[in-house]
Design a protein around this motif. Structure first.
Motif, PDB file in Angstrom:
ATOM      1  N   GLY A   1      15.718 -11.841  21.664  1.00 49.57           N
ATOM      2  CA  GLY A   1      15.751 -12.257  23.060  1.00 49.57           C
ATOM      3  C   GLY A   1      15.633 -11.094  24.022  1.00 49.57           C
ATOM      4  O   GLY A   1      14.941 -11.194  25.050  1.00 49.57           O
ATOM      5  N   MET A   2      16.278  -9.971  23.705  1.00 52.32           N
ATOM      6  CA  MET A   2      16.159  -8.792  24.563  1.00 52.32           C
ATOM      7  C   MET A   2      14.724  -8.297  24.590  1.00 52.32           C
ATOM      8  O   MET A   2      14.175  -7.977  25.653  1.00 52.32           O
ATOM      9  CB  MET A   2      17.094  -7.691  24.063  1.00 52.32           C
ATOM     10  CG  MET A   2      16.941  -6.362  24.801  1.00 52.32           C
ATOM     11  SD  MET A   2      17.225  -6.487  26.582  1.00 52.32           S
ATOM     12  CE  MET A   2      19.007  -6.392  26.656  1.00 52.32           C
ATOM     13  N   GLY A   3      14.084  -8.255  23.431  1.00 52.96           N
ATOM     14  CA  GLY A   3      12.681  -7.851  23.398  1.00 52.96           C
ATOM     15  C   GLY A   3      11.791  -8.798  24.182  1.00 52.96           C
ATOM     16  O   GLY A   3      10.872  -8.367  24.894  1.00 52.96           O
ATOM     17  N   ASN A   4      12.058 -10.101  24.076  1.00 55.38           N
ATOM     18  CA  ASN A   4      11.255 -11.093  24.805  1.00 55.38           C
ATOM     19  C   ASN A   4      11.441 -10.991  26.318  1.00 55.38           C
ATOM     20  O   ASN A   4      10.518 -11.269  27.078  1.00 55.38           O
ATOM     21  CB  ASN A   4      11.620 -12.507  24.340  1.00 55.38           C
ATOM     22  CG  ASN A   4      10.851 -12.915  23.105  1.00 55.38           C
ATOM     23  OD1 ASN A   4      10.254 -12.071  22.433  1.00 55.38           O
ATOM     24  ND2 ASN A   4      10.855 -14.188  22.785  1.00 55.38           N
ATOM     25  N   SER A   5      12.637 -10.604  26.749  1.00 55.46           N
ATOM     26  CA  SER A   5      12.854 -10.422  28.186  1.00 55.46           C
ATOM     27  C   SER A   5      11.937  -9.338  28.742  1.00 55.46           C
ATOM     28  O   SER A   5      11.332  -9.499  29.814  1.00 55.46           O
ATOM     29  CB  SER A   5      14.317 -10.061  28.461  1.00 55.46           C
ATOM     30  OG  SER A   5      15.149 -11.188  28.347  1.00 55.46           O
ATOM     31  N   TRP A   6      11.828  -8.236  28.015  1.00 50.31           N
ATOM     32  CA  TRP A   6      10.905  -7.182  28.438  1.00 50.31           C
ATOM     33  C   TRP A   6       9.463  -7.638  28.306  1.00 50.31           C
ATOM     34  O   TRP A   6       8.599  -7.276  29.106  1.00 50.31           O
ATOM     35  CB  TRP A   6      11.142  -5.916  27.615  1.00 50.31           C
ATOM     36  CG  TRP A   6      12.369  -5.168  28.026  1.00 50.31           C
ATOM     37  CD1 TRP A   6      13.595  -5.175  27.432  1.00 50.31           C
ATOM     38  CD2 TRP A   6      12.492  -4.317  29.162  1.00 50.31           C
ATOM     39  NE1 TRP A   6      14.472  -4.377  28.123  1.00 50.31           N
ATOM     40  CE2 TRP A   6      13.821  -3.831  29.188  1.00 50.31           C
ATOM     41  CE3 TRP A   6      11.607  -3.902  30.161  1.00 50.31           C
ATOM     42  CZ2 TRP A   6      14.279  -2.964  30.169  1.00 50.31           C
ATOM     43  CZ3 TRP A   6      12.062  -3.032  31.148  1.00 50.31           C
ATOM     44  CH2 TRP A   6      13.383  -2.579  31.142  1.00 50.31           C
ATOM     45  N   PHE A   7       9.192  -8.430  27.278  1.00 44.83           N
ATOM     46  CA  PHE A   7       7.841  -8.972  27.070  1.00 44.83           C
ATOM     47  C   PHE A   7       7.397  -9.797  28.278  1.00 44.83           C
ATOM     48  O   PHE A   7       6.221  -9.771  28.663  1.00 44.83           O
ATOM     49  CB  PHE A   7       7.848  -9.820  25.790  1.00 44.83           C
ATOM     50  CG  PHE A   7       6.554 -10.495  25.487  1.00 44.83           C
ATOM     51  CD1 PHE A   7       5.508  -9.799  24.902  1.00 44.83           C
ATOM     52  CD2 PHE A   7       6.369 -11.827  25.784  1.00 44.83           C
ATOM     53  CE1 PHE A   7       4.302 -10.420  24.624  1.00 44.83           C
ATOM     54  CE2 PHE A   7       5.168 -12.468  25.501  1.00 44.83           C
ATOM     55  CZ  PHE A   7       4.138 -11.756  24.921  1.00 44.83           C
TER      56      PHE A   7
ATOM     57  N   PHE B   1      18.741 -11.629  30.745  1.00 41.70           N
ATOM     58  CA  PHE B   1      19.233 -11.627  29.368  1.00 41.70           C
ATOM     59  C   PHE B   1      20.702 -12.035  29.303  1.00 41.70           C
ATOM     60  O   PHE B   1      21.115 -12.776  28.401  1.00 41.70           O
ATOM     61  CB  PHE B   1      19.051 -10.239  28.755  1.00 41.70           C
ATOM     62  CG  PHE B   1      19.639 -10.089  27.385  1.00 41.70           C
ATOM     63  CD1 PHE B   1      19.001 -10.635  26.278  1.00 41.70           C
ATOM     64  CD2 PHE B   1      20.831  -9.413  27.196  1.00 41.70           C
ATOM     65  CE1 PHE B   1      19.550 -10.501  25.011  1.00 41.70           C
ATOM     66  CE2 PHE B   1      21.380  -9.273  25.932  1.00 41.70           C
ATOM     67  CZ  PHE B   1      20.740  -9.818  24.836  1.00 41.70           C
ATOM     68  N   GLY B   2      21.509 -11.570  30.264  1.00 41.52           N
ATOM     69  CA  GLY B   2      22.924 -11.946  30.281  1.00 41.52           C
ATOM     70  C   GLY B   2      23.114 -13.435  30.459  1.00 41.52           C
ATOM     71  O   GLY B   2      23.917 -14.064  29.753  1.00 41.52           O
ATOM     72  N   ALA B   3      22.367 -14.022  31.389  1.00 36.06           N
ATOM     73  CA  ALA B   3      22.454 -15.478  31.591  1.00 36.06           C
ATOM     74  C   ALA B   3      21.967 -16.232  30.357  1.00 36.06           C
ATOM     75  O   ALA B   3      22.554 -17.244  29.951  1.00 36.06           O
ATOM     76  CB  ALA B   3      21.638 -15.875  32.821  1.00 36.06           C
ATOM     77  N   ALA B   4      20.896 -15.736  29.733  1.00 31.27           N
ATOM     78  CA  ALA B   4      20.371 -16.387  28.529  1.00 31.27           C
ATOM     79  C   ALA B   4      21.361 -16.296  27.379  1.00 31.27           C
ATOM     80  O   ALA B   4      21.488 -17.237  26.580  1.00 31.27           O
ATOM     81  CB  ALA B   4      19.042 -15.745  28.131  1.00 31.27           C
TER      82      ALA B   4
ATOM     83  N   PHE C   1      15.366 -19.121  24.597  1.00 34.94           N
ATOM     84  CA  PHE C   1      15.030 -19.960  23.440  1.00 34.94           C
ATOM     85  C   PHE C   1      15.215 -19.250  22.097  1.00 34.94           C
ATOM     86  O   PHE C   1      15.704 -19.872  21.146  1.00 34.94           O
ATOM     87  CB  PHE C   1      13.630 -20.527  23.596  1.00 34.94           C
ATOM     88  CG  PHE C   1      13.547 -21.597  24.655  1.00 34.94           C
ATOM     89  CD1 PHE C   1      14.107 -22.847  24.437  1.00 34.94           C
ATOM     90  CD2 PHE C   1      12.949 -21.348  25.877  1.00 34.94           C
ATOM     91  CE1 PHE C   1      14.053 -23.843  25.406  1.00 34.94           C
ATOM     92  CE2 PHE C   1      12.891 -22.328  26.858  1.00 34.94           C
ATOM     93  CZ  PHE C   1      13.447 -23.578  26.618  1.00 34.94           C
ATOM     94  N   PRO C   2      14.864 -17.963  21.947  1.00 33.22           N
ATOM     95  CA  PRO C   2      15.197 -17.297  20.675  1.00 33.22           C
ATOM     96  C   PRO C   2      16.697 -17.270  20.391  1.00 33.22           C
ATOM     97  O   PRO C   2      17.123 -17.469  19.250  1.00 33.22           O
ATOM     98  CB  PRO C   2      14.640 -15.879  20.860  1.00 33.22           C
ATOM     99  CG  PRO C   2      13.585 -16.015  21.882  1.00 33.22           C
ATOM    100  CD  PRO C   2      14.034 -17.093  22.814  1.00 33.22           C
ATOM    101  N   ILE C   3      17.485 -17.037  21.443  1.00 32.01           N
ATOM    102  CA  ILE C   3      18.948 -17.016  21.259  1.00 32.01           C
ATOM    103  C   ILE C   3      19.448 -18.402  20.897  1.00 32.01           C
ATOM    104  O   ILE C   3      20.290 -18.567  19.990  1.00 32.01           O
ATOM    105  CB  ILE C   3      19.631 -16.498  22.540  1.00 32.01           C
ATOM    106  CG1 ILE C   3      19.240 -15.049  22.800  1.00 32.01           C
ATOM    107  CG2 ILE C   3      21.153 -16.623  22.433  1.00 32.01           C
ATOM    108  CD1 ILE C   3      19.709 -14.509  24.143  1.00 32.01           C
TER     109      ILE C   3
ATOM    110  N   GLY D   1      12.187  -1.536  26.076  1.00 28.74           N
ATOM    111  CA  GLY D   1      12.522  -2.724  25.294  1.00 28.74           C
ATOM    112  C   GLY D   1      13.074  -2.369  23.932  1.00 28.74           C
ATOM    113  O   GLY D   1      14.047  -2.972  23.461  1.00 28.74           O
ATOM    114  N   ALA D   2      12.468  -1.370  23.277  1.00 29.89           N
ATOM    115  CA  ALA D   2      12.948  -0.948  21.958  1.00 29.89           C
ATOM    116  C   ALA D   2      14.350  -0.351  22.053  1.00 29.89           C
ATOM    117  O   ALA D   2      15.216  -0.639  21.217  1.00 29.89           O
ATOM    118  CB  ALA D   2      11.976   0.068  21.354  1.00 29.89           C
ATOM    119  N   LEU D   3      14.595   0.467  23.071  1.00 27.76           N
ATOM    120  CA  LEU D   3      15.925   1.064  23.244  1.00 27.76           C
ATOM    121  C   LEU D   3      16.969  -0.004  23.552  1.00 27.76           C
ATOM    122  O   LEU D   3      18.089   0.048  23.030  1.00 27.76           O
ATOM    123  CB  LEU D   3      15.886   2.108  24.359  1.00 27.76           C
ATOM    124  CG  LEU D   3      15.102   3.389  24.064  1.00 27.76           C
ATOM    125  CD1 LEU D   3      15.059   4.289  25.292  1.00 27.76           C
ATOM    126  CD2 LEU D   3      15.724   4.148  22.883  1.00 27.76           C
ATOM    127  N   SER D   4      16.611  -0.971  24.394  1.00 29.56           N
ATOM    128  CA  SER D   4      17.548  -2.049  24.728  1.00 29.56           C
ATOM    129  C   SER D   4      17.890  -2.877  23.495  1.00 29.56           C
ATOM    130  O   SER D   4      19.055  -3.208  23.256  1.00 29.56           O
ATOM    131  CB  SER D   4      16.950  -2.951  25.808  1.00 29.56           C
ATOM    132  OG  SER D   4      16.653  -2.232  26.969  1.00 29.56           O
TER     133      SER D   4
END
Length: 287
Positions: free
Chosen positions: A217-223, A102-105, A166-168, A264-267
């Motif tokens: 994007g954070m949610g998608n990373s966990w997805f 997520f950080g790199a994205a 991509f979302p970001i 994912g929700a907490l993040s």
């Protein structure tokens, strides 16, 4: 006749406005506790798990078959067993993969999005290839990730990166492109240079859209985590979930799914709160 109906219409409009508005005082209700958001949210969880337990208990099998679905009590037992062991090995591995990806994205997505949204020449050069890559699902990247990266760990981080990038990127592009032209002209008429317009008008104006992209994007990373951890591993929540499926141990599958969803929700909530602090001008309309 028309004149006599006006007061009645005005009163009806006032009552409907008071009941619908988030800002005007609401009329008293028969159940005051219902006005408490925490109560409503807690009630939603009770209903969710209660209905799930009932469907499993009666072996509901109409269109959806709950005969072999683990019940909440079975999932709770698997959760107790998981946390009685060494859960931090799996949790830490998954969290690190998601945070690095997520950080790199975030760095690459926001940077590219700002440049593509602001400079037409850059958009013409790089946007079309990115748009072709965007619809490719994360699972389709697994063979290429194996070929591109020397270690499985790097490949897993890459999959979580793809999920967030991509979302970001798209949200940042749309935020920059959506800058109010009137504000740009006002800034230019006041003698602001291009860098000042970009820094003081474009970036603040695009922040809400960028924030939305970061939360998604954070949610998608966990997805994408389960997909990423299929690559290899001995550790990780996604790997544990997949291993439970292979061994037909069903309660840990659902436990892993719920754990990924919770983390994912907490993040996403942490990202949203941090970005909201950067935008004090935004007013929430949630009542």
């Amino acid at each position: 006749m028309a004149n006599s109906s006006k007061p009645a219409m005005a009163a009806m409009f006032s009552r409907s406005l008071a009941s619908a508005s988030r800002y005007l005082p609401r009329p008293p209700v028969a159940f005051p506790l219902w006005q408490n958001r925490t109560f409503r949210q807690f009630l939603s969880l009770i209903l969710f798990f209660g209905i799930w337990q009932i469907l499993c208990t009666i072996d509901f099998n109409v269109f959806i078959n709950f005969t072999f679905v683990p019940s909440p009590l079975e999932v709770f037992g698997a959760t107790v067993k998981f946390f009685a062991g060494d859960p931090m090995v799996h949790i830490k591995a998954s969290v690190m993969r998601v945070l690095i990806g997520f950080g790199a994205a975030t760095l690459l997505g926001v940077s590219c999005g700002v440049l593509i949204g602001w400079f037409k020449a850059i958009e013409d050069l790089v946007f079309l290839p990115l748009e072709i890559l965007r619809p490719i699902p994360a699972v389709a990247w697994i063979p290429l990730a194996i070929l591109m990266f020397a270690t499985a760990e790097a490949g897993m981080i890459y999959i979580t990166f793809i999920g967030a990038f991509f979302p970001i990127l798209i949200s940042t592009i749309k935020g920059v492109e959506g800058t109010d032209v009137l504000l740009l002209r006002v800034g230019q008429s006041l003698g602001a240079k291009q860098w000042d317009v970009f820094k003081e008008i474009v970036i603040p104006g695009a922040l809400p859209s960028i924030a939305s992209g970061l939360v998604i994007g954070m949610g998608n990373s966990w997805f994408c985590l389960v997909t990423a951890e299929i690559l290899a591993g001995r550790y990780g929540i996604g790997y544990m979930t997949w291993e439970s499926y292979v061994t037909s141990n069903y309660p840990p599958i659902v436990m892993g799914m719920l754990l990924i969803g919770l983390m994912g929700a907490l993040s996403s909530l942490v990202v949203d709160r941090a970005l909201t602090a950067l935008m004090p001008w935004r007013v929430s309309n949630k009542g």
